[in-house]
Write a protein that holds these residues in place. Structure first.
Motif, PDB file in Angstrom:
ATOM      1  N   PRO A  46       0.816  -1.219   0.000  1.00  0.00           N
ATOM      2  CA  PRO A  46       0.000   0.000   0.000  1.00  0.00           C
ATOM      3  C   PRO A  46       0.853   1.275   0.000  1.00  0.00           C
ATOM      4  CG  PRO A  46      -0.955  -1.601   1.480  1.00  0.00           C
ATOM      5  CD  PRO A  46       0.358  -2.181   1.028  1.00  0.00           C
ATOM      6  N   GLN A  47       0.336   2.322  -0.657  1.00  0.00           N
ATOM      7  CA  GLN A  47       1.111   3.540  -0.884  1.00  0.00           C
ATOM      8  C   GLN A  47       1.509   4.231   0.421  1.00  0.00           C
ATOM      9  OE1 GLN A  47       2.197   4.473  -4.000  1.00  0.00           O
ATOM     10  NE2 GLN A  47       3.498   5.884  -2.821  1.00  0.00           N
ATOM     11  N   ASN A  48       0.618   4.214   1.426  1.00  0.00           N
ATOM     12  CA  ASN A  48       0.959   4.905   2.678  1.00  0.00           C
ATOM     13  C   ASN A  48       2.175   4.257   3.353  1.00  0.00           C
ATOM     14  OD1 ASN A  48      -0.992   2.692   3.237  1.00  0.00           O
ATOM     15  ND2 ASN A  48      -0.712   3.285   5.375  1.00  0.00           N
ATOM     16  N   ILE A  49       2.302   2.948   3.189  1.00  0.00           N
ATOM     17  CA  ILE A  49       3.447   2.237   3.772  1.00  0.00           C
ATOM     18  C   ILE A  49       4.724   2.579   3.010  1.00  0.00           C
ATOM     19  CG2 ILE A  49       4.403  -0.055   4.278  1.00  0.00           C
ATOM     20  CD1 ILE A  49       1.487  -1.047   4.583  1.00  0.00           C
ATOM     21  N   ALA A  55       9.825   8.545   3.599  1.00  0.00           N
ATOM     22  CA  ALA A  55      10.017   9.582   4.614  1.00  0.00           C
ATOM     23  C   ALA A  55      11.161   9.207   5.560  1.00  0.00           C
ATOM     24  CB  ALA A  55       8.720   9.801   5.397  1.00  0.00           C
ATOM     25  N   ALA A  56      11.247   7.925   5.916  1.00  0.00           N
ATOM     26  CA  ALA A  56      12.316   7.474   6.801  1.00  0.00           C
ATOM     27  C   ALA A  56      13.684   7.695   6.160  1.00  0.00           C
ATOM     28  CB  ALA A  56      12.118   6.001   7.149  1.00  0.00           C
ATOM     29  N   VAL A 234       3.999 -15.438  17.202  1.00  0.00           N
ATOM     30  CA  VAL A 234       4.797 -14.926  16.083  1.00  0.00           C
ATOM     31  C   VAL A 234       3.874 -14.401  14.995  1.00  0.00           C
ATOM     32  CG1 VAL A 234       6.606 -15.491  14.403  1.00  0.00           C
ATOM     33  CG2 VAL A 234       6.543 -16.681  16.624  1.00  0.00           C
ATOM     34  N   ASN A 235       4.254 -13.278  14.393  1.00  0.00           N
ATOM     35  CA  ASN A 235       3.465 -12.689  13.313  1.00  0.00           C
ATOM     36  C   ASN A 235       4.409 -11.866  12.431  1.00  0.00           C
ATOM     37  OD1 ASN A 235       1.174 -11.663  11.806  1.00  0.00           O
ATOM     38  ND2 ASN A 235      -0.074 -12.046  13.631  1.00  0.00           N
ATOM     39  N   GLY A 236       3.846 -11.083  11.537  1.00  0.00           N
ATOM     40  CA  GLY A 236       4.680 -10.267  10.660  1.00  0.00           C
ATOM     41  C   GLY A 236       3.824  -9.482   9.694  1.00  0.00           C
ATOM     42  N   VAL A 237       4.478  -8.696   8.866  1.00  0.00           N
ATOM     43  CA  VAL A 237       3.745  -7.838   7.933  1.00  0.00           C
ATOM     44  C   VAL A 237       3.747  -8.378   6.499  1.00  0.00           C
ATOM     45  CG1 VAL A 237       4.111  -5.747   9.313  1.00  0.00           C
ATOM     46  CG2 VAL A 237       5.786  -6.365   7.558  1.00  0.00           C
ATOM     47  N   CYS A 273      16.303  -4.275   8.769  1.00  0.00           N
ATOM     48  CA  CYS A 273      16.449  -3.039   7.989  1.00  0.00           C
ATOM     49  C   CYS A 273      15.706  -1.879   8.659  1.00  0.00           C
ATOM     50  CB  CYS A 273      15.896  -3.275   6.589  1.00  0.00           C
ATOM     51  SG  CYS A 273      15.753  -1.787   5.596  1.00  0.00           S
ATOM     52  N   SER A 274      16.409  -0.787   8.878  1.00  0.00           N
ATOM     53  CA  SER A 274      15.824   0.361   9.578  1.00  0.00           C
ATOM     54  C   SER A 274      14.629   0.939   8.819  1.00  0.00           C
ATOM     55  CB  SER A 274      16.889   1.451   9.781  1.00  0.00           C
ATOM     56  OG  SER A 274      17.382   1.902   8.524  1.00  0.00           O
ATOM     57  N   VAL A 275      14.761   1.070   7.516  1.00  0.00           N
ATOM     58  CA  VAL A 275      13.692   1.652   6.704  1.00  0.00           C
ATOM     59  C   VAL A 275      12.452   0.753   6.733  1.00  0.00           C
ATOM     60  CG1 VAL A 275      13.051   2.334   4.351  1.00  0.00           C
ATOM     61  CG2 VAL A 275      15.333   2.886   5.240  1.00  0.00           C
ATOM     62  N   SER A 276      12.666  -0.558   6.647  1.00  0.00           N
ATOM     63  CA  SER A 276      11.547  -1.500   6.710  1.00  0.00           C
ATOM     64  C   SER A 276      10.822  -1.421   8.053  1.00  0.00           C
ATOM     65  CB  SER A 276      12.043  -2.929   6.483  1.00  0.00           C
ATOM     66  OG  SER A 276      12.537  -3.095   5.175  1.00  0.00           O
ATOM     67  N   GLN A 277      11.575  -1.168   9.127  1.00  0.00           N
ATOM     68  CA  GLN A 277      10.933  -1.048  10.439  1.00  0.00           C
ATOM     69  C   GLN A 277       9.979   0.135  10.473  1.00  0.00           C
ATOM     70  OE1 GLN A 277      13.216  -1.879  14.121  1.00  0.00           O
ATOM     71  NE2 GLN A 277      14.998  -2.063  12.768  1.00  0.00           N
ATOM     72  N   TRP A 278      10.398   1.263   9.920  1.00  0.00           N
ATOM     73  CA  TRP A 278       9.511   2.437   9.921  1.00  0.00           C
ATOM     74  C   TRP A 278       8.298   2.199   9.024  1.00  0.00           C
ATOM     75  CZ3 TRP A 278       9.438   5.890  13.510  1.00  0.00           C
ATOM     76  CH2 TRP A 278      10.611   6.136  14.254  1.00  0.00           C
ATOM     77  N   ALA A 279       8.483   1.464   7.919  1.00  0.00           N
ATOM     78  CA  ALA A 279       7.341   1.100   7.078  1.00  0.00           C
ATOM     79  C   ALA A 279       6.377   0.204   7.854  1.00  0.00           C
ATOM     80  CB  ALA A 279       7.831   0.387   5.815  1.00  0.00           C
TER      81      ALA A 279
END
Length: 400
Positions: A46-49, A55-56, A234-237, A273-279
């Motif tokens: 999704p675009q917001n992610i 932005a990160a 356990v879960n994830g995105v 990954c830092s950027v993936s965490q903010w996403a």
């Protein structure tokens, strides 16, 4: 001196990755191949992610982070567990890894000693037994049957338990079957677990949000609160948020276990990954409405595939409660010969002949611990699924 370790001989490469690779190679060579092997949504993130990730980057959030997750993501995960599952955790009870697979692996590496047993219901995700073996444990396979919709019964779980059992790995909705346990079915299993206080529960809820019809997802620590202190949830995105390549998985559990898993991760990959965490923060805290929209598409595809496969004589395809897989039995096809002359002595023979003679790539059931069957991922277009199922029907009609 032998270069490779003895441990390596205990495991095999991922069959699902092998099928996807083989299909890609044939496609690159100019063959008309439809790959139904990959467990990956065909929707875009999704675009917001994506915007949160951009932005990160613009804010310079590209440095090392704490080993197992930034505080903002851990707080978002705590909120998610409370909101969706009624489970209370603190950030100190949360770990974030490079995909759900690393989280599972860290937990097994941190807890298993030689001789420890791990009960794994079959059909299972291909990596569970091999990760147990890598961690010096012993997989104990408990076979769920077609007659129960590929769901483990309380009696089967009880029969698999021994004084050496350390973990039960539980996955609902399931990869590879899509089978989802309702509250009553899950309560029957947690009742068994309450009789074995030395057994811990590792629950893989990666397909939580991919649920259809009137199926309502629930997780073991939610159904039986007394299991809370010996459960790793356990879960994830990756699946619900179409973020497979971003590689963010997470878990919550007792603080002592989480600290041990952090120690393993600190000496392997360090932080995700830092950027993936903010996403992922945006994924968990932002709009969720697209999940229902995507699920409507998945449900339509599920119904299409299941109905076309159930038209085939010798094939039985249960209609799954969730995820994006079907797992049809091909017991009625074993012993036949294909139009191309291939003898179908196993589900691996079936999958090989199907790929070579029709260009449809599926994963054979033996890879998931229960034969004879095969797995189809319906996370692809309706047109591709219709064409693939038509080819499978034609292939099966040609068996003699």
């Amino acid at each position: 001196m032998e270069l490779l370790s003895a441990t390596l001989a205990r495991v095999k490469p991922s069959p699902t990755i092998a099928v996807t690779t083989k299909a890609a190679e044939l496609k690159a060579a100019g063959q008309d191949v439809i790959g139904l092997g990959a467990g990956e949504p065909d929707f875009d993130t999704p675009q917001n992610i994506k915007d949160a990730a951009i932005a990160a980057i613009d804010l310079g959030r590209t440095k090392y982070t704490p080993v197992d997750g930034i505080p903002e993501l851990k707080r978002a995960i705590c909120e998610k567990f409370k909101r969706d599952n009624g489970l209370d955790y603190t950030p100190a009870q949360v770990t974030v890894g490079t995909g759900g697979k690393q989280v599972l692996y860290n937990a097994l590496m941190a807890t298993l000693n030689p001789g420890d047993e791990v009960v794994i219901p079959a059909p299972y995700w291909v990596s569970y037994p091999d990760m147990v073996l890598l961690a010096q444990g012993t997989p104990v396979i408990a076979e769920a049957q077609l007659q129960t919709g590929y769901k483990l019964t309380a009696e089967q779980l009880e029969a698999a338990m021994t004084p050496k059992t350390k973990w039960l790995i539980f996955n609902s909705p399931s990869n590879p079957t899509g089978a989802g346990y309702n509250r009553d079915e899950l309560k029957a299993l947690t009742d068994v677990l309450m009789q074995h206080p030395h057994v811990w529960v590792m629950t893989d809820d990666m397909y939580e949000h991919l649920a259809y019809d009137d199926f309502r997802f629930c997780t073991p620590a939610e159904v039986e609160p007394r299991l809370h202190d010996r459960t790793l949830t356990v879960n994830g995105v990756s699946k619900a948020y179409a973020m497979t390549g971003w590689r963010i998985g997470y878990a919550a559990g007792p603080e002592k276990l989480i600290a041990a898993m952090r120690k393993i991760q600190s000496q392997s990959t360090s932080n995700p990954c830092s950027v993936s965490q903010w996403a992922a923060v945006e994924a968990l805290t932002g709009p969720q409405d697209f999940i229902a929209e995507n699920n409507a598409v998945f449900k339509r595809r599920r119904d299409l595939v299941a109905s076309m496969l159930n038209e085939i004589e010798g094939v039985t395809c249960p209609v799954p409660e969730g995820a994006f897989y079907v797992y049809p039995s091909i017991a009625g096809l074993i012993g036949k010969t294909s139009a191309g002359g291939a003898e179908i002595g196993s589900d691996e023979d079936f999958a090989t002949a199907l790929l070579e003679e029709t260009g449809v790539a599926v994963v054979f059931g033996a890879a998931f611990g229960l034969s004879p069957a095969f797995r189809i991922s319906y996370a692809t277009s309706d047109a591709a699924l219709t064409e693939a199922c038509t080819r499978i029907q034609r292939f099966c009609a040609g068996l003699r």
